[in-house]
Motif scaffolding. Sequence first.
Motif, short mmCIF file in Angstrom:
data_model
loop_
_atom_site.label_atom_id
_atom_site.label_comp_id
_atom_site.label_asym_id
_atom_site.label_seq_id
_atom_site.Cartn_x
_atom_site.Cartn_y
_atom_site.Cartn_z
N LYS A 2 -4.38 24.81 -29.56
CA LYS A 2 -4.42 23.96 -28.49
C LYS A 2 -5.46 23.69 -27.04
O LYS A 2 -5.44 22.38 -26.42
CB LYS A 2 -2.47 24.51 -27.76
N ASN A 7 -5.43 17.41 -28.03
CA ASN A 7 -4.40 18.09 -27.79
C ASN A 7 -4.61 19.30 -26.22
O ASN A 7 -3.33 19.64 -26.11
CB ASN A 7 -3.62 19.13 -28.85
N LEU A 9 -4.45 19.73 -22.41
CA LEU A 9 -3.92 19.19 -21.12
C LEU A 9 -4.80 18.76 -20.40
O LEU A 9 -4.96 17.61 -20.55
CB LEU A 9 -3.20 20.34 -20.05
N VAL A 216 -1.20 17.88 -11.85
CA VAL A 216 -1.45 18.28 -13.32
C VAL A 216 0.49 18.15 -13.67
O VAL A 216 0.36 17.89 -15.09
CB VAL A 216 -1.03 20.43 -12.71
N GLN A 219 -0.28 14.85 -15.02
CA GLN A 219 -1.36 13.93 -15.99
C GLN A 219 -0.13 15.03 -17.27
O GLN A 219 -1.16 15.17 -18.86
CB GLN A 219 -2.29 15.92 -15.61
N LEU A 220 0.51 16.32 -16.98
CA LEU A 220 1.32 16.48 -18.26
C LEU A 220 2.12 15.27 -18.77
O LEU A 220 2.12 14.94 -19.79
CB LEU A 220 2.58 17.55 -17.76
N ARG A 223 -0.52 12.83 -20.55
CA ARG A 223 -0.66 13.27 -22.28
C ARG A 223 0.41 13.79 -23.34
O ARG A 223 -0.33 14.10 -24.25
CB ARG A 223 -1.62 14.92 -21.71
N SER A 224 1.21 13.95 -22.46
CA SER A 224 2.53 13.66 -23.83
C SER A 224 2.57 13.09 -24.89
O SER A 224 2.00 11.85 -24.19
CB SER A 224 3.75 14.41 -23.20
#
Lengths: 382, 308
Positions: A2, A7, A9, A216, A219-220, A223-224
């Motif tokens: 990860k 992948n 974050l 953050v 960003q989650l 990026r998901s």
Amino acid sequence: MKLRGDNALFRRSELLGLLAFATLILVMLPAALDIFRLNLVGKYLTYAFVTIGLVVCWGYAGILSLGQGIFFGLGGYCMAMFLKLEASSVENTKIQSTPGIPDFMDWNQLTALPWFWKPFENLGVTLAAVVLVPTLFAFIIGAAMFKRRVGGVYFAIITQAVALILTILIVGQQGYTGGINGITDLRTLKGWDIRSDGAKLTLYYIECGLLLAAIVATQLVTRSKLGRILVAMRDKEDRVRFSGYSVSSFKIFAFCFAAALAALGGAMFTLQVGFMSPSFVGIVPSIEMVIYTAVGGRSSILGSVCGALLVNFAKTRLSESFPELWLFGLGALFVVVVLSFPEGLAGVYRSSAPRLARSFVAKLRALWRTPMTRSLDHELAE
Amino acid sequence: MLGDYSLSDLGSIFVMQGFAGLILFSVFLLMALGLAIIFGQMGVINMAHGEFMILGAYMTYLTSKLFETYLPALFPGYFFVAMIVAFLAAALLGAMVEWALISRLYKRPLDTMLATWGLSLILQQLYRSIFGAREVGVELPPWMLGSWQITSTIEVPINGMFVMALTAVITAGVALLIYKSRLGRQVRAVVQNRVMAGAVGIDTQKVDRATFALGCGIAGIAGSAFTMVGSTGPTAGQLYIVDSFLVVVFGGAQSLIGTIASAFTISQSRSTLEFFTSGSMAQVATLIGVVVILMLRPQGLFATKVRR
């Protein structure tokens, strides 16, 4: 795996950017600025919440909302209502004909607190309402529009109309909302004086913490897999629909997410600036928020935050010294950014930073090499 | 509330309120016509539309001042010259804007919206720098002052009647232009299928420029007509922009009949409601009504099917 590659974050450059930004707002600015200027930065940063939301809503999902002022304002008004009720305690408002209600209600011959003000006597309820009321409102608008596949410019116009409606309502219903002046003269939060320098500093740090958390969280999202669906939806809506995704649900999510962030910004605005008025709700502020995002970069979280900071900074400086030039500048900036730099500052940075970095490194190498090669030359000559 | 009035008084109020609504209708329709052409036919959102109207208004103001100083004998007729000047100025600016901005953004409709908003900020500041921040009013020629007494309790202002007549003429002109002229046929062809229109030899770029300029020119005339019923300030354009967009969207963007019908509905409901509540609440109620109906029927009242 990860941690490496696509992948993770944060990409390495993004992580460096975030760290630099965190250092800037947490260490450098508080050290360099006096409390008045720092409070001003805090005010600008409240718009950064809105622009981050717009990155998800507009940059990723392709939904242009010209009504973020609605949610910014609703969040701010929820907070302001609590503070106003605390400021208008019976002791503070002895001289009114009805003590214990906000002063503007008394001026407008109201004799009792309206029902929708009652819940805002409680801090917990208020804090929940700050986020929930605007998000629910966004959900209603979004559900009504996206389920019927209204999008694009139509959606933009409707959100603008809603912003206008809300402004006229707030201005018109002076007895319930404080009218054109807004809700002013806010003093304490649970007995804690929010106007003192210490409180302003604390609020600034709370805001920075919230902002970093919001970055953050965003960003989650981006990026998901969710973020990728949003982008796919923006570029080819029909294909996403035919692949079996519920396009409207994703759009509603993006819109509500942006609304919740805007509301958070609005509440922080009220706390930092000490008042809330309809001039932060209407069409003009809503479009200005889109301008910040466009200038910073509509698909870059940090870029949009920088956009909010820079445009506001320029606004303060220019409108202080050249009030005439400011509107020309803002208008021209907007036209130029939209025409030539659709990805904003972040786009410029992304396309030119690697080149600049490479030439910088090359120059360093040249500098480093020159004396060595010279000495080598000398040695060889000898 | 109604008990204080006699029956004939109520009748008069109803008629006068109806006329007020008709004047508002004319104003809305004039504003929306230019937008209906630009937005409805080209799909371009011009946020600076209000500023084009204000340009027309300022042109009228300048013309009236010129006539007052140099041609006082012809002053009663200055308005007709002013309208032509307003049309030409706004159309010229429109053509320039199309060339500089819009033509580069046809593939990005949302960005057009933002760029034209930037333009509107620049124009506003320009007006403020040139004409000052205060609102200016136009001296009306004597024949437009006064009002037409129908009965002892009903009277209709002549300038309002003039604006209504003007609206009728311009609407008819636009309808003729769109549905009967060569340019109109080309415009409709480009709207329905841009690629095919280009393939059969229509210069789509030229048609776009002409359409945009025409829409802006009509906005200029609308602004010129505004000076008859109100004063003009640098930021007045912003007040109308949302209303005019709603009129166009509510009517169904491609339909001229729809624009007329929706301008009528919105203005009448607003002026009727204004009698019962305050002006701002009437505006709120009308806007909410329009937004709700648009949520139920997003394509507007009169939608034409267009292949995209």
